[in-house]
Design a protein around this motif. Structure first.
Motif, PDB file in Angstrom:
ATOM      1  N   GLY A 259       0.662  -1.364  -0.130  1.00 22.94           N
ATOM      2  CA  GLY A 259      -0.119  -0.143  -0.195  1.00 22.94           C
ATOM      3  C   GLY A 259       0.805   1.199  -0.166  1.00 22.94           C
ATOM      4  N   GLY A 260       2.124   1.116  -0.187  1.00 18.78           N
ATOM      5  CA  GLY A 260       3.163   2.283  -0.203  1.00 18.78           C
ATOM      6  C   GLY A 260       3.262   2.974  -1.652  1.00 18.78           C
ATOM      7  N   ASN A 261       3.777   4.175  -1.493  1.00 11.50           N
ATOM      8  CA  ASN A 261       4.389   4.836  -2.617  1.00 11.50           C
ATOM      9  C   ASN A 261       6.137   4.600  -2.538  1.00 11.50           C
ATOM     10  N   VAL A 262       6.560   4.853  -3.486  1.00 13.57           N
ATOM     11  CA  VAL A 262       8.133   4.150  -3.811  1.00 13.57           C
ATOM     12  C   VAL A 262       8.902   5.749  -4.189  1.00 13.57           C
ATOM     13  N   ARG A 263      10.361   5.407  -3.965  1.00 14.67           N
ATOM     14  CA  ARG A 263      11.410   6.313  -3.943  1.00 14.67           C
ATOM     15  C   ARG A 263      12.446   5.603  -4.637  1.00 14.67           C
ATOM     16  N   VAL A 264      13.160   6.034  -5.754  1.00 16.99           N
ATOM     17  CA  VAL A 264      14.243   5.612  -6.460  1.00 16.99           C
ATOM     18  C   VAL A 264      15.250   6.719  -6.720  1.00 16.99           C
ATOM     19  N   GLY A 265      16.235   6.539  -7.476  1.00 15.82           N
ATOM     20  CA  GLY A 265      17.141   7.415  -7.700  1.00 15.82           C
ATOM     21  C   GLY A 265      18.542   7.163  -7.469  1.00 15.82           C
ATOM     22  N   LEU A 266      19.679   7.852  -8.041  1.00  8.63           N
ATOM     23  CA  LEU A 266      21.005   7.610  -7.999  1.00  8.63           C
ATOM     24  C   LEU A 266      21.298   8.189  -6.371  1.00  8.63           C
ATOM     25  N   GLU A 267      20.593   8.783  -5.724  1.00 13.10           N
ATOM     26  CA  GLU A 267      21.260   8.975  -4.186  1.00 13.10           C
ATOM     27  C   GLU A 267      20.852   7.617  -3.609  1.00 13.10           C
ATOM     28  N   ASP A 268      19.891   6.951  -3.621  1.00 16.83           N
ATOM     29  CA  ASP A 268      19.789   5.698  -3.118  1.00 16.83           C
ATOM     30  C   ASP A 268      20.483   4.404  -3.511  1.00 16.83           C
ATOM     31  N   SER A 269      20.610   4.227  -4.736  1.00 17.37           N
ATOM     32  CA  SER A 269      21.283   3.196  -5.411  1.00 17.37           C
ATOM     33  C   SER A 269      21.846   3.628  -6.682  1.00 17.37           C
ATOM     34  N   ILE A 270      23.103   3.291  -7.094  1.00 17.35           N
ATOM     35  CA  ILE A 270      23.678   3.532  -8.371  1.00 17.35           C
ATOM     36  C   ILE A 270      23.380   2.568  -9.381  1.00 17.35           C
ATOM     37  N   TYR A 271      22.540   1.430  -9.154  1.00 21.55           N
ATOM     38  CA  TYR A 271      22.441   0.463  -9.962  1.00 21.55           C
ATOM     39  C   TYR A 271      21.207   0.318 -10.460  1.00 21.55           C
ATOM     40  N   LEU A 272      20.973  -0.424 -11.661  1.00 21.52           N
ATOM     41  CA  LEU A 272      19.901  -0.868 -12.363  1.00 21.52           C
ATOM     42  C   LEU A 272      19.508  -2.048 -12.259  1.00 21.52           C
ATOM     43  N   ALA A 273      20.376  -2.956 -11.876  1.00 23.20           N
ATOM     44  CA  ALA A 273      20.152  -4.471 -11.636  1.00 23.20           C
ATOM     45  C   ALA A 273      21.452  -4.872 -11.175  1.00 23.20           C
ATOM     46  N   LYS A 274      21.680  -6.105 -10.866  1.00 24.82           N
ATOM     47  CA  LYS A 274      22.748  -6.644 -10.135  1.00 24.82           C
ATOM     48  C   LYS A 274      24.001  -6.600 -11.294  1.00 24.82           C
ATOM     49  N   GLY A 275      25.087  -5.896 -10.551  1.00 23.01           N
ATOM     50  CA  GLY A 275      26.068  -5.581 -11.579  1.00 23.01           C
ATOM     51  C   GLY A 275      26.101  -4.494 -12.664  1.00 23.01           C
ATOM     52  N   VAL A 276      24.850  -4.059 -12.871  1.00 22.62           N
ATOM     53  CA  VAL A 276      24.610  -3.190 -13.896  1.00 22.62           C
ATOM     54  C   VAL A 276      24.381  -1.571 -13.205  1.00 22.62           C
ATOM     55  N   LYS A 277      25.107  -0.633 -13.576  1.00 21.52           N
ATOM     56  CA  LYS A 277      24.941   0.672 -13.162  1.00 21.52           C
ATOM     57  C   LYS A 277      23.925   1.303 -13.866  1.00 21.52           C
ATOM     58  N   ALA A 278      23.216   2.174 -13.212  1.00 25.36           N
ATOM     59  CA  ALA A 278      22.087   2.877 -13.968  1.00 25.36           C
ATOM     60  C   ALA A 278      22.771   4.002 -14.631  1.00 25.36           C
ATOM     61  N   ARG A 279      22.507   4.174 -15.920  1.00 21.81           N
ATOM     62  CA  ARG A 279      23.032   5.115 -16.636  1.00 21.81           C
ATOM     63  C   ARG A 279      22.503   6.622 -16.490  1.00 21.81           C
ATOM     64  N   SER A 280      21.173   6.689 -15.625  1.00 23.10           N
ATOM     65  CA  SER A 280      20.472   7.840 -15.392  1.00 23.10           C
ATOM     66  C   SER A 280      19.583   7.612 -14.396  1.00 23.10           C
ATOM     67  N   ASN A 281      18.885   8.515 -13.858  1.00 19.11           N
ATOM     68  CA  ASN A 281      17.985   8.498 -12.910  1.00 19.11           C
ATOM     69  C   ASN A 281      16.706   8.102 -13.645  1.00 19.11           C
ATOM     70  N   ALA A 282      16.605   8.353 -14.769  1.00 18.03           N
ATOM     71  CA  ALA A 282      15.148   8.209 -15.728  1.00 18.03           C
ATOM     72  C   ALA A 282      15.124   6.772 -15.949  1.00 18.03           C
ATOM     73  N   GLU A 283      16.256   5.970 -15.990  1.00 13.81           N
ATOM     74  CA  GLU A 283      16.336   4.276 -16.099  1.00 13.81           C
ATOM     75  C   GLU A 283      15.596   3.757 -14.908  1.00 13.81           C
ATOM     76  N   GLN A 284      15.796   4.151 -13.848  1.00 12.72           N
ATOM     77  CA  GLN A 284      15.219   3.635 -12.453  1.00 12.72           C
ATOM     78  C   GLN A 284      13.941   3.931 -12.635  1.00 12.72           C
ATOM     79  N   VAL A 285      13.740   5.165 -12.936  1.00  7.54           N
ATOM     80  CA  VAL A 285      12.062   5.553 -12.601  1.00  7.54           C
ATOM     81  C   VAL A 285      11.457   4.847 -13.837  1.00  7.54           C
ATOM     82  N   ARG A 286      11.970   4.665 -14.987  1.00 15.20           N
ATOM     83  CA  ARG A 286      11.342   3.755 -16.046  1.00 15.20           C
ATOM     84  C   ARG A 286      11.153   2.317 -15.745  1.00 15.20           C
ATOM     85  N   LYS A 287      12.046   1.801 -14.898  1.00 14.59           N
ATOM     86  CA  LYS A 287      12.024   0.303 -14.551  1.00 14.59           C
ATOM     87  C   LYS A 287      11.012   0.023 -13.127  1.00 14.59           C
TER      88      LYS A 287
END
Length: 312
Positions: A252-280
């Motif tokens: 029942g919650g809302n969510v927060r993502v972003g490169l402040e909280d994690s620099i990864y998109l998946a295991k061993g894969v760095k997020a190239r942008s904040n938007a990548e995490q938002v889209r995922k």
């Protein structure tokens, strides 16, 4: 009759004050980079943009209003997203430094850490063999002996000084005791519902990213505030980010993502942008049949004063 789908607010924490340039080449550091990545995150579906500033010369955290002013107004002009300015800054900043830009901008929303705490990622220093800038290693290793200070007096001052201008808060709660601290200020009449509670997991010094802790935080918030009086949001640090916020959304919650909280998109894969995490995370939520809240939806859910009542 089927119930309408629940709207979920996606917050995006763009750069923060914890990760350093040596940890990811994709971490936005200059005003132009922060501006561009913020706009992209909003276009991807983030209703709230949680913003810190960095020294454009070497990427270290800065509270300088002149640096904030180089990207915050531009983001506000380019998007309808809710601008959320940190009052946490970094563990090395004084309260006056942390409040300098928020008091100028008088934004709709500011983050507010609900207590003093050990806040550290110092073990990561052992994994980095080469540093881009001299300040980074001391910044990370030094966290072992630094306390983030936010006393009851500090919190009260932030609530009074910013509350005078109608600014509301993202209450960052890293432990169950922080919820009780917030309840105290509600009892004192310094803040009123609807509350926006950001429950934070996986930071050394705070609650671990364990499912049991998430349910404890949710149940405690329900007991202290009543579910109708607050919006619950979840932050999972590092590798915990996507699985933990997904679990929180199901509860029942809302969510927060972003490169402040994690620099990864998946295991061993760095997020190239904040938007990548938002889209995922947006894809995950929509696959679970949740509707993504627009900035205007979020303003109504959180009782904000509106974009046109700020001083950006």
């Amino acid at each position: 009759m089927s119930q309408p789908s629940r709207k979920v607010i996606i917050s995006c924490a763009i750069t923060g004050a914890t990760h350093t340039p040596s940890m990811s080449e994709y971490l936005p550091l200059t005003p132009d980079e922060i501006e561009r990545q913020s706009i992209e995150a909003a276009e991807a579906g983030a209703a709230i943009l949680h913003l810190h500033a960095r020294d454009p010369q070497d990427g270290r955290p800065t509270p300088d209003p002149e640096v904030f002013s180089q990207f915050v107004p531009a983001i506000a002009r380019a998007t309808d997203a809710i601008i959320n300015i940190t009052t946490g800054g970094s563990t090395r900043m004084t309260l006056a430094q942390r409040l300098a830009y928020p008091l100028l901008a008088k934004p709709e929303l500011c983050s507010l850490n609900m207590g003093s705490m050990n806040f550290s990622i110092h073990p990561i220093a052992r994994k980095i063999s080469s540093w881009k800038h001299d300040w980074e290693r001391e910044h990370i290793e030094g966290m072992e002996d630094v306390v983030f200070k936010n006393t009851f007096k500090d919190i009260k001052a932030i609530m009074l000084e910013l509350g005078e201008y109608g600014t509301r808060f993202e209450f960052e709660c890293y432990d169950v005791g922080h919820l009780y601290n917030l309840a105290y200020f509600v009892e004192q009449g310094l803040v009123k519902p609807p509350l926006f509670i950001q429950s934070c997991f996986g930071i050394l010094g705070g609650l671990g990213a364990d499912p049991e802790n998430l349910t404890i935080m949710r149940a405690t918030a329900d007991r202290l505030f009543g579910r109708e009086n607050y919006a619950f949001s979840i932050l999972g640090a590092g590798r915990h980010q996507l699985p933990f916020v997904t679990m929180g959304a199901i509860l029942g919650g809302n969510v927060r993502v972003g490169l402040e909280d994690s620099i990864y998109l998946a295991k061993g894969v760095k997020a190239r942008s904040n938007a990548e995490q938002v889209r995922k995370v947006r894809h995950i939520l929509e696959e679970l049949s949740y509707e993504i809240a627009t900035p205007e939806d979020a303003r109504q859910m959180l009782g904000l004063k509106g974009k046109h009542n700020v001083h950006l």
